[in-house]
Design a protein around this motif. Structure first.
Motif: not given
Length: 179
Positions: A70-77
């Motif tokens: 699992l990864v917590e992230m802000v999805m950007s290119d």
């Protein structure tokens, strides 16, 4: 800098047996590539399993979902590219073909998995002893009580509630109460 509202948990598919290596790779890549504002926490879903063999008790961590991280992230290119190209990562779960962004986990799913891991998402953490709260669910639902202990590390509270004229201590999660 990103806003916290667009921060979500995603599931990565990895080579089985490489989950912890992928977690390490992701954490070091997030730092070395300056992505700390986009890639936050990683977690390998696992649970403790105790086994008795030849009279010896052995406890080991067993993967709950082998082959997934699992990864917590802000999805950007950029963040999508960094994570997708981390050694050991074969792709995102919920992504429909090359170039498409995956769907994040639902908050309930994340809560359930992280609670099982003992890694609670950061819920409301500004609780103080002596404060009165109302318990939202479980055996003590809709009861109010005073906080007697705050366990920040495990995101738990001890709350004294009045049960049939007698004070009873209940242990509840941060996200199971409201002020």
């Amino acid at each position: 800098m990103s806003d916290a509202a667009s921060k979500n948990w995603y599931v990565l598919h990895t080579y089985s047996g490489y989950e912890n290596k992928v977690k390490e790779n992701l954490e070091s890549r997030a730092q070395s590539m300056g992505m700390e504002d986009y890639i936050f926490r990683t977690a390998v879903p696992e649970e403790e399993e105790t086994e008795v063999k030849n009279g010896k008790t052995k406890t080991e961590m067993k993967k709950t979902f082998p082959g997934y991280v699992l990864v917590e992230m802000v999805m950007s290119d950029e963040s999508w590219f960094v994570v997708r190209n981390t050694p050991g990562v074969t792709g995102f779960v919920g992504s429909h073909g090359s170039g498409s962004k995956p769907a994040p986990l639902l908050p309930e799913e994340v809560d359930h998995i992280l609670n099982d891991l003992g890694v609670n998402k950061v819920a409301n953490t500004d609780f103080e002893e002596g404060e009165t709260v109302t318990i939202k669910d479980g055996a003590f639902a809709n009861m109010s009580g005073k906080i007697t202990e705050v366990d920040q590390e495990h995101s738990k509270l001890k709350v004294d509630v009045d049960m049939f004229g007698r004070m009873t201590s209940a242990e509840v999660d941060f996200d199971s109460v409201e002020k």
